[in-house]
Design a protein around this motif. Structure first.
Motif, PDB file in Angstrom:
ATOM      1  N   TYR A  74       5.979  15.633   3.213  1.00  0.00           N
ATOM      2  CA  TYR A  74       6.341  14.501   2.349  1.00  0.00           C
ATOM      3  C   TYR A  74       5.140  14.172   1.479  1.00  0.00           C
ATOM      4  CZ  TYR A  74      10.135  14.128   5.703  1.00  0.00           C
ATOM      5  OH  TYR A  74      11.214  14.428   6.500  1.00  0.00           O
ATOM      6  N   LEU A  75       5.394  13.587   0.318  1.00  0.00           N
ATOM      7  CA  LEU A  75       4.314  13.386  -0.651  1.00  0.00           C
ATOM      8  C   LEU A  75       3.575  12.070  -0.505  1.00  0.00           C
ATOM      9  CD1 LEU A  75       6.070  15.009  -3.691  1.00  0.00           C
ATOM     10  CD2 LEU A  75       3.753  15.570  -2.944  1.00  0.00           C
ATOM     11  N   ALA A  76       4.131  11.129   0.234  1.00  0.00           N
ATOM     12  CA  ALA A  76       3.467   9.834   0.382  1.00  0.00           C
ATOM     13  C   ALA A  76       3.721   9.260   1.768  1.00  0.00           C
ATOM     14  CB  ALA A  76       3.979   8.852  -0.682  1.00  0.00           C
ATOM     15  N   ASN A  77       2.659   8.808   2.394  1.00  0.00           N
ATOM     16  CA  ASN A  77       2.753   8.048   3.651  1.00  0.00           C
ATOM     17  C   ASN A  77       3.299   8.841   4.832  1.00  0.00           C
ATOM     18  OD1 ASN A  77       1.946   5.619   2.186  1.00  0.00           O
ATOM     19  ND2 ASN A  77       4.024   5.632   1.346  1.00  0.00           N
ATOM     20  N   GLY A  78       3.387  10.163   4.709  1.00  0.00           N
ATOM     21  CA  GLY A  78       3.841  10.990   5.820  1.00  0.00           C
ATOM     22  C   GLY A  78       5.300  10.799   6.179  1.00  0.00           C
ATOM     23  N   LYS A  79       6.092  10.293   5.240  1.00  0.00           N
ATOM     24  CA  LYS A  79       7.517  10.070   5.511  1.00  0.00           C
ATOM     25  C   LYS A  79       8.286  10.098   4.195  1.00  0.00           C
ATOM     26  CE  LYS A  79       6.856   5.036   5.443  1.00  0.00           C
ATOM     27  NZ  LYS A  79       6.906   3.792   6.233  1.00  0.00           N
ATOM     28  N   LEU A  80       9.584  10.170   4.302  1.00  0.00           N
ATOM     29  CA  LEU A  80      10.432  10.249   3.121  1.00  0.00           C
ATOM     30  C   LEU A  80      10.265   9.012   2.242  1.00  0.00           C
ATOM     31  CD1 LEU A  80      12.733  11.910   1.717  1.00  0.00           C
ATOM     32  CD2 LEU A  80      14.328  10.388   2.911  1.00  0.00           C
ATOM     33  N   SER A  81      10.122   9.258   0.956  1.00  0.00           N
ATOM     34  CA  SER A  81      10.086   8.175  -0.032  1.00  0.00           C
ATOM     35  C   SER A  81      10.769   8.656  -1.306  1.00  0.00           C
ATOM     36  CB  SER A  81       8.639   7.758  -0.346  1.00  0.00           C
ATOM     37  OG  SER A  81       8.002   8.735  -1.150  1.00  0.00           O
ATOM     38  N   TRP A  82      10.914   7.726  -2.242  1.00  0.00           N
ATOM     39  CA  TRP A  82      11.541   8.116  -3.507  1.00  0.00           C
ATOM     40  C   TRP A  82      10.696   9.124  -4.266  1.00  0.00           C
ATOM     41  CZ3 TRP A  82      10.447   6.263  -8.769  1.00  0.00           C
ATOM     42  CH2 TRP A  82       9.283   5.497  -8.889  1.00  0.00           C
ATOM     43  N   ALA A  83       9.409   9.204  -3.959  1.00  0.00           N
ATOM     44  CA  ALA A  83       8.548  10.203  -4.596  1.00  0.00           C
ATOM     45  C   ALA A  83       9.030  11.613  -4.277  1.00  0.00           C
ATOM     46  CB  ALA A  83       7.101  10.019  -4.147  1.00  0.00           C
ATOM     47  N   ASP A  84       9.556  11.821  -3.076  1.00  0.00           N
ATOM     48  CA  ASP A  84      10.049  13.142  -2.689  1.00  0.00           C
ATOM     49  C   ASP A  84      11.315  13.503  -3.469  1.00  0.00           C
ATOM     50  OD1 ASP A  84       8.046  13.530  -0.596  1.00  0.00           O
ATOM     51  OD2 ASP A  84       9.149  11.989   0.492  1.00  0.00           O
ATOM     52  N   LEU A  85      12.222  12.564  -3.623  1.00  0.00           N
ATOM     53  CA  LEU A  85      13.434  12.824  -4.397  1.00  0.00           C
ATOM     54  C   LEU A  85      13.095  13.033  -5.865  1.00  0.00           C
ATOM     55  CD1 LEU A  85      14.548  11.501  -1.718  1.00  0.00           C
ATOM     56  CD2 LEU A  85      16.495  10.758  -3.080  1.00  0.00           C
ATOM     57  N   TYR A  86      12.128  12.259  -6.350  1.00  0.00           N
ATOM     58  CA  TYR A  86      11.693  12.408  -7.745  1.00  0.00           C
ATOM     59  C   TYR A  86      11.078  13.787  -7.956  1.00  0.00           C
ATOM     60  CZ  TYR A  86      10.090  10.830 -12.317  1.00  0.00           C
ATOM     61  OH  TYR A  86       9.909  10.691 -13.677  1.00  0.00           O
ATOM     62  N   PHE A  87      10.255  14.215  -7.000  1.00  0.00           N
ATOM     63  CA  PHE A  87       9.649  15.549  -7.082  1.00  0.00           C
ATOM     64  C   PHE A  87      10.725  16.637  -7.056  1.00  0.00           C
ATOM     65  CE2 PHE A  87       8.329  19.374  -4.806  1.00  0.00           C
ATOM     66  CZ  PHE A  87       7.347  19.836  -5.666  1.00  0.00           C
ATOM     67  N   TRP A 115       0.833  -1.210   0.000  1.00  0.00           N
ATOM     68  CA  TRP A 115       0.000   0.000   0.000  1.00  0.00           C
ATOM     69  C   TRP A 115       0.862   1.252   0.000  1.00  0.00           C
ATOM     70  CZ3 TRP A 115      -4.669   1.474  -1.191  1.00  0.00           C
ATOM     71  CH2 TRP A 115      -5.103   2.732  -0.782  1.00  0.00           C
ATOM     72  N   GLU A 116       1.881   1.273   0.826  1.00  0.00           N
ATOM     73  CA  GLU A 116       2.774   2.433   0.861  1.00  0.00           C
ATOM     74  C   GLU A 116       3.518   2.581  -0.472  1.00  0.00           C
ATOM     75  OE1 GLU A 116       5.355   2.508   4.238  1.00  0.00           O
ATOM     76  OE2 GLU A 116       3.717   2.830   5.665  1.00  0.00           O
ATOM     77  N   ALA A 117       3.923   1.463  -1.057  1.00  0.00           N
ATOM     78  CA  ALA A 117       4.594   1.519  -2.361  1.00  0.00           C
ATOM     79  C   ALA A 117       3.669   2.118  -3.404  1.00  0.00           C
ATOM     80  CB  ALA A 117       5.041   0.124  -2.779  1.00  0.00           C
ATOM     81  N   LEU A 118       2.392   1.764  -3.335  1.00  0.00           N
ATOM     82  CA  LEU A 118       1.400   2.293  -4.271  1.00  0.00           C
ATOM     83  C   LEU A 118       1.281   3.805  -4.154  1.00  0.00           C
ATOM     84  CD1 LEU A 118      -0.914   1.938  -6.318  1.00  0.00           C
ATOM     85  CD2 LEU A 118      -2.441   1.519  -4.369  1.00  0.00           C
ATOM     86  N   GLN A 119       1.264   4.312  -2.929  1.00  0.00           N
ATOM     87  CA  GLN A 119       1.124   5.759  -2.724  1.00  0.00           C
ATOM     88  C   GLN A 119       2.290   6.521  -3.362  1.00  0.00           C
ATOM     89  OE1 GLN A 119      -1.915   6.566  -1.499  1.00  0.00           O
ATOM     90  NE2 GLN A 119      -2.002   4.327  -1.525  1.00  0.00           N
TER      91      GLN A 119
END
Length: 204
Positions: free
Chosen positions: A143-156, A85-89
């Motif tokens: 943060y853009l997904a799940n309320g924590k750092l993810s690769w989506a933030d670096l991508y953004f 689910w988190e990966a999906l977000q």
């Protein structure tokens, strides 16, 4: 010599999310840059799987498609989410950013200058604000997904640098405060900041 080798053109573009992720992961890599459309690229092109860059090489392997490469690295560095689910977000955010990229192509390039101008004005007035407002609403935590750092933030982070370079009228500033916080949170990562400070300075 670095075990990882990234080959891309001499600008940030599609290669920068990969560079940011490698830096975040503390992975030393050879940053090979070629002139876009240049002779070196034309000679190298037949050596790539599908005639395209960026190309990441390690352990005798060649991998390409920048989103797939970035997602792979995100999994290696525990930035892809703790469950499906988190990966999906995170994936949703990245795919949404790429939707916006696609819509911007006609606003930046094309054979008819008048049509490009019209598309550019529409992008600045309508398309970009629509997407940034929606993304801003997702980023209340910084943060853009799940309320924590993810690769989506670096991508953004990589994307917004390009957006502000191409569309001079666009800036996060106070209008998209949550997205500005995302950018600041990424830049506050020591290894990412070290990369941003040392990387070659390019317009795009």
């Amino acid at each position: 010599m670095p075990a990882y080798k990234l080959t891309y053109f001499d600008f940030r573009g599609l290669g920068e999310p990969i560079r940011l992720l490698l830096s975040y992961g503390g992975q030393e890599f050879e940053d090979v840059r070629m002139e876009y459309g240049g002779e070196e690229w034309q000679k190298f092109k037949p050596n790539t799987p599908f005639g395209q860059l960026p190309l990441l090489e390690f352990d005798g392997k060649q991998i390409f498609q920048h989103v797939a490469v970035a997602r792979y690295l995100a999994k290696q560095y525990k930035l892809a989410g703790d469950n499906d689910w988190e990966a999906l977000q995170a994936d949703i955010v990245v795919d949404t950013i790429n939707d916006l990229k696609t819509k911007l192509y006609d606003a930046l390039w094309g054979p008819d200058p008048e049509i490009v101008k019209k598309n550019y004005e529409e992008a600045v007035k309508t398309t970009v604000p629509f997407y940034l407002e929606k993304l801003n609403a997702l980023a209340t935590s910084g943060y853009l997904a799940n309320g924590k750092l993810s690769w989506a933030d670096l991508y953004f982070f990589a994307f917004i640098e390009l957006l502000e370079s191409f569309l001079k009228e666009t800036s996060l500033n106070d209008k998209y405060a949550n997205l500005a916080k995302v950018r600041d949170n990424v830049l506050a990562l020591p290894k990412v900041k070290a990369w941003v400070d040392k990387r070659p300075k390019t317009e795009y």
